[in-house]
Scaffold this active site. Structure first.
Site, PDB file in Angstrom:
ATOM      1  N   CYS A   1       2.351  -5.225   3.691  1.00 11.71           N
ATOM      2  CA  CYS A   1       1.187  -4.365   3.927  1.00 11.71           C
ATOM      3  C   CYS A   1       1.482  -3.182   4.837  1.00 11.71           C
ATOM      4  O   CYS A   1       1.023  -2.065   4.584  1.00 11.71           O
ATOM      5  CB  CYS A   1       0.005  -5.183   4.448  1.00 11.71           C
ATOM      6  SG  CYS A   1       0.209  -5.852   6.114  1.00 11.71           S
TER       7      CYS A   1
ATOM      8  N   HIS B   1      -3.581  -7.517   8.800  1.00  8.04           N
ATOM      9  CA  HIS B   1      -3.436  -6.768   7.556  1.00  8.04           C
ATOM     10  C   HIS B   1      -3.571  -5.288   7.906  1.00  8.04           C
ATOM     11  O   HIS B   1      -4.328  -4.915   8.799  1.00  8.04           O
ATOM     12  CB  HIS B   1      -4.486  -7.176   6.526  1.00  8.04           C
ATOM     13  CG  HIS B   1      -4.363  -6.429   5.238  1.00  8.04           C
ATOM     14  ND1 HIS B   1      -3.177  -6.297   4.569  1.00  8.04           N
ATOM     15  CD2 HIS B   1      -5.288  -5.752   4.499  1.00  8.04           C
ATOM     16  CE1 HIS B   1      -3.360  -5.583   3.476  1.00  8.04           C
ATOM     17  NE2 HIS B   1      -4.629  -5.236   3.417  1.00  8.04           N
TER      18      HIS B   1
ATOM     19  N   ASP C   1      -6.516   1.181   0.546  1.00  7.46           N
ATOM     20  CA  ASP C   1      -5.554   0.102   0.767  1.00  7.46           C
ATOM     21  C   ASP C   1      -4.652  -0.023  -0.450  1.00  7.46           C
ATOM     22  O   ASP C   1      -5.127  -0.288  -1.556  1.00  7.46           O
ATOM     23  CB  ASP C   1      -6.298  -1.209   1.020  1.00  7.46           C
ATOM     24  CG  ASP C   1      -5.383  -2.322   1.503  1.00  7.46           C
ATOM     25  OD1 ASP C   1      -4.148  -2.145   1.475  1.00  7.46           O
ATOM     26  OD2 ASP C   1      -5.906  -3.387   1.904  1.00  7.46           O
TER      27      ASP C   1
END
Length: 764
Positions: A330, A397, A420
Site C-alpha cells: 500500500c 493502510h 486509493d
C-alpha cells in the site's frame, strides 16, 4: 485500419519516444558520472522565396517554464523538444519567417495545438488560433487566445493563452503562414516535433485544482521528497520516500498512464476523471498498470516492497520494460500515486490510517466470530459462512488525498478527496477507488461518488464480536461492539522540511478530525448511523442489540515500543464486578502478522484459568523472548497478542487483542564536507546491528533528487552488534535544498531507513 489499431500505434509511438529520450539521458548521466569520479531539427528555407514561410520556431522552454513554476522539471534542461506549462497561464514563442510579415494587412498566421489521437475543436482537443496582430487578449479564461507580443524584422513573438480547463498531457503544435486571399495550396505549414506538456494549475483561481495557500502548494505540488507513516498505533514510524516528480522519467510515465487509462482525450482536463484513472492505473490488476501487488512475502522474481526508497526507479522501469513492476504494497502504491499526481500538477498528499478496516460486505462493521467455546472462527470454518468472515483490520493502510473542486456534488464537498490505488475491492468493476469527498465521509453521505462507503468503513467502522448460537436468527448472536478500535489515527506529512528522525519526527500532522468527528461523540455516532441506514448489511448489525454480560471487566495491556532483540510481557487483567464467584478460561496467543492483519506464524501460546472472588482482580501474563519471536517475524515486524476469555458461569466470551511493531534502528546519514554544486560531496551512512547474528546479503538503496539518481549498492556483511559504516561520494550539479534518503536491507534485517537534509551551495 480500426480505431483500436490506430490507438495502439499512437501509444506505441509515444512509448518508443519516451524510451528513446530516457536512453539518451541515461547515456549522458553515465558519461557525467564517470567524468566526475575521474576528476573528483531546423527546417531550411530559402529566404529569397517570395511566398512567406516559417524558418524556425523558438518555444523559449526555460523562460516559459520559470513563469509557469515548472523550471524544476529535468526535461526542461535536458530535452530541446519538450516544454512544460500550466493551464490558465500564457507562454511566448518566437517565430522566424523568411520575410517580414504584416499581420494586419497582408499575411495570415495560424497556430495549431492538437491533443490526442483524433483532435477536434468541438471536443476541446484542438485549438486553431489566428494571429491578427492584436496586442491584447480578448477571450475569457476558458478559451485559447493569441496576441502579438512584438516584432523584430522577420521575427515575431506571439503570446498564447491556455484555457483553464485544457486537457492535461501532451499537446503538439504546428504553425501555418500564407498571404491573404492566397489559394490553400500556397499555405506553408511547419509541424513541430515539440511536446508541449500542459499540467493542472493550482495557482490559478479558475482551475478546478486551485489551492490558495502558498505553503500548502509548496508541499503538495512542489515537494519532491516526503515521508510515509507506517507501523503501529500509537507509535508510528515515518518512512522517507523520494517522490521525484521532476525526474525526467516521471512526467512521460505519468502521461503514458493517462493515455493507457481509457479516459477520452476531451475528459483529461477533469481532475475527478484523471485522479480516478490514476488510482486504477498505478495497480496492475486490470490494465497492466505500474505495480504488481504482493503480500505473501515471496518476492524472488521481483523486488521486495520494503526495498524501494522512492518512485523514480519504479516509473522508469515501467517505461523501459513496457510491463508492470514487481512488487508493491500500500505505501508503495500511494508513493507512486503521489508522484504521478504532483507531476501532473494535481495537489496531493500521502495519508496513513492506523487500524484501517477492510469491510468486505458493506456492513460498516468488522465482524469477528467465535464458536460456542470461544475459539476463533476463521476462513477454514466449514459451516454456513457468516457475512463478514473475510473482514480484516490492517495495522496501517496508506492512500492519497487529492485537492479539487467537486462540481458534480453539492456545494461544500470540494477540497480533499480520497483516492486509493491499492487493489482491495472493485469499484464499477475495476480495482480503483475514489475520489471520495472528505466532507461526505465525515457526514456519512454514502450516496455521493465515489466509494464513500468503503472509505468510511476504513476510518470509522465498529468492530462487532459474534458467537455461534443455533438459536439466533442468523446462527450467531451479537456479543460485544467496540466503537473505538478502527481509525485510531490518520497521519500525513505536514508542510515544511522532512524531519530526519523516524519515530520521533516533528513533521507528522494528525488529520483524524478531517475524516470523522471526535471518537465517542454524538456527532461521530450520528455519522455512522446515518450511513448505516443506507445499507442492509449495516442495518442488520446496528439494530441487533449486544448480548453482553459485563459483570467481568477485561483489559489487555497496550505494549509500548519493543526494540528488536528485546523481549516483552503480555498482561491480561480480569476484574469481577458481580456479586458471585467467576471462573474464567483463558487462551493467550502471540503471533507474527502481515501489516494487513493476516496471520503469519504462531510465536507462543498459553492456556489457563482465573478464579475471581467477589470484587477481586487478577492478572495473567505470558513472557515472550527475542528467541521466541525473531525467526517468526515478517515484513514490518508486526506482532499480535490475543486473549480469548470465557466466563463459565455466564457463557460470556470476550476477545481482546493488541498489535505492536518490533522497533528497528534508523539509518544515520552524515555530510562530511561543505556541499557545493559541481564538487564531489562525501557522505557517511551508518547504523548498529541490534541482533546477535551476522547480517548477510546487505544492500543500500540511496536516492536524492538533484544530488544523485536512485542507486543500489551491495555492501559487506555486518557482524553481531557491529556498527555498519559505508562512505561514498555524490555529485550535486546545482545549488538547491534537497534530501538524501537511504534504505538498508539484508536477509536477516530489512526495511531500515534514514534521511538527511542538505543544502547545495553555489560554487564560489
Amino acid at each position: 485500419m480500426t480505431f483500436f489499431s490506430h490507438f495502439e500505434n499512437f501509444l506505441d509511438d509515444l512509448t518508443d519516444r519516451f524510451r528513446s529520450d530516457l536512453e539518451v539521458n541515461r547515456r549522458e548521466d553515465r558519461a557525467v558520472e564517470v567524468e566526475d569520479e575521474r576528476n573528483e531539427g531546423t527546417n531550411e528555407v530559402d529566404s529569397a522565396d517570395t511566398e512567406p514561410k516559417v524558418v524556425s520556431v523558438d518555444f523559449q522552454g526555460k523562460a516559459n517554464a520559470v513563469n509557469h513554476r515548472c523550471d524544476k522539471y529535468e526535461i526542461v534542461e535536458r530535452q530541446q523538444s519538450a516544454i512544460i506549462l500550466r493551464r490558465g497561464g500564457s507562454f511566448t514563442i518566437e517565430v522566424e519567417f523568411n520575410q517580414a510579415l504584416e499581420l494586419k494587412k497582408t499575411h495570415l498566421v495560424k497556430l495549431y495545438f492538437s491533443f490526442g489521437k483524433r483532435p477536434t475543436s468541438a471536443k476541446g482537443t484542438q485549438a486553431i488560433l489566428q494571429a491578427t496582430g492584436k496586442k491584447l487578449f480578448d477571450k475569457n479564461h476558458e478559451e485559447w487566445d493569441v496576441r502579438a507580443d512584438g516584432q523584430n524584422g522577420k521575427k515575431i513573438t506571439f503570446e498564447v493563452q491556455i484555457p483553464t480547463d485544457a486537457p492535461v498531457g501532451i499537446w503538439n503544435p504546428a504553425i501555418e503562414v500564407s498571404c491573404r486571399n492566397a489559394p490553400s495550396t500556397a499555405r506553408h505549414v511547419q509541424r513541430s516535433e515539440m511536446h508541449i506538456y500542459i499540467l493542472f494549475n493550482p495557482w490559478n483561481k479558475h482551475d478546478e485544482t486551485y489551492m490558495s495557500d502558498d505553503e500548502k502548494r509548496e508541499e503538495y505540488v512542489l515537494a519532491d521528497v516526503g515521508k510515509i507513516w507506517v507501523g503501529n498505533y500509537p507509535f508510528p514510524h515515518g518512512r522517507p520516500w523520494v517522490f521525484g516528480q521532476f525526474d525526467d522519467a516521471v512526467l512521460p510515465a505519468s502521461v503514458l498512464l493517462l493515455e493507457r487509462s481509457g479516459i477520452p482525450s476531451e475528459s483529461r482536463g477533469d481532475p475527478i476523471r484523471v485522479s480516478r484513472a490514476i488510482s486504477k492505473m498505478v495497480n496492475s490488476n486490470d490494465d497492466s498498470g505500474v505495480i504488481v501487488g504482493r503480500w505473501d512475502g515471496k518476492y524472488e522474481d521481483g523486488k521486495s516492497p520494503s526495498s524501494w526508497s522512492g518512485s523514480i526507479k519504479i516509473l522508469e522501469a515501467y517505461i523501459k520494460s513496457k510491463r508492470p513492476v514487481r512488487y508493491g504494497q500500500c505505501w508503495v502504491f500511494a508513493g507512486v500515486v503521489n508522484t504521478v499526481c504532483r507531476a501532473l500538477g494535481l495537489p496531493s498528499r500521502v495519508v496513513s490510517n492506523f487500524a484501517s478496516a477492510h469491510d468486505t460486505n458493506v456492513s460498516l462493521t468488522i465482524d469477528e466470530y467465535v464458536d460456542e467455546k470461544g475459539n476463533e472462527i476463521d476462513s477454514s470454518y466449514t459451516g454456513a459462512t457468516p457475512g463478514g468472515l473475510y473482514d480484516s483490520i490492517w495495522n496501517f493502510h496508506v492512500w492519497n488525498d487529492v485537492w479539487m473542486m467537486r462540481p458534480d456534488l453539492p456545494e461544500g464537498f470540494g477540497g480533499w478527496q480520497v483516492i486509493d490505488a491499492t487493489p482491495q475491492e472493485t469499484s464499477d468493476g475495476t480495482y480503483q477507488c475514489g475520489p471520495a469527498s472528505h466532507e461526505a465521509i465525515r457526514r456519512g453521505q454514502m450516496e455521493y461518488k465515489y466509494d464513500v462507503p468503503f472509505v468510511l468503513a476504513e476510518v470509522n467502522a465498529d468492530v462487532v464480536h459474534w458467537q455461534k448460537d443455533d438459536k439466533a436468527k442468523d446462527g450467531f448472536k451479537k456479543l460485544t461492539t467496540n466503537k473505538r478500535s478502527v481509525g485510531r489515527q490518520l497521519l500525513t506529512k505536514k508542510p515544511g522540511p522532512v524531519d530526519n528522525s523516524g519515530y520521533s519526527g516533528t513533521d507528522k500532522e494528525d488529520i483524524t478530525l478531517e475524516y470523522k468527528p471526535k471518537e465517542g461523540t454524538t456527532a461521530e455516532r450520528v455519522t455512522l448511523l446515518t450511513a448505516a441506514r443506507r445499507t442492509r448489511a449495516a442495518r442488520h448489525a446496528f439494530r441487533l442489540m449486544s448480548q453482553e454480560v459485563d459483570d467481568v471487566e477485561f483489559t489487555l495491556e497496550d505494549l509500548e515500543r519493543v526494540p528488536i532483540g528485546e523481549g516483552f510481557t503480555v498482561t491480561l487483567t480480569a476484574k469481577n464486578m458481580s456479586e458471585a464467584k467467576r471462573t474464567i478460561s483463558v487462551v493467550m496467543t502471540c503471533s507474527s502478522m502481515y501489516y494487513t492483519g493476516a496471520p503469519a506464524f504462531p510465536i507462543k501460546r498459553r492456556e489457563g484459568e482465573i478464579v475471581l472472588g467477589v470484587g477481586e482482580t487478577k492478572n495473567m501474563t505470558m513472557e515472550v523472548t527475542h528467541g521466541d519471536y525473531y525467526e517468526k517475524l515478517v515484513e514490518h515486524a508486526f506482532v499480535r497478542n490475543v486473549a480469548i476469555c470465557t466466563v463459565s458461569e455466564t457463557s460470556y466470551a470476550w476477545v481482546g487483542d493488541d498489535g505492536l511493531e518490533i522497533q528497528k534502528p534508523d539509518v544515520k546519514i552524515e555530510i562530511l564536507s561543505e556541499a557545493v554544486a559541481g564538487k564531489p560531496l562525501p557522505i557517511r551512512v551508518s547504523f548498529t546491528n541490534p541482533l546477535p547474528i551476522t547480517l548477510r546479503n546487505c544492500e543500500l538503496e540511496v536516492d536524492g533528487p538533484g544530488v544523485l539518481r536512485p542507486k543500489t549498492i551491495k555492501i559487506s556483511n555486518v557482524g553481531p552488534n557491529e556498527e555498519m559504516v559505508h562512505e561514498m561520494k555524490v555529485f550535486p550539479k546545482k545549488p538547491k535544498h534537497c534530501t538524501l534518503v537511504v534504505t538498508f536491507n539484508s536477509s536477516q534485517l530489512y526495511n531500515l531507513t534514514g534521511s538527511k537534509q542538505v543544502t547545495i551551495n553555489p560554487p564560489e
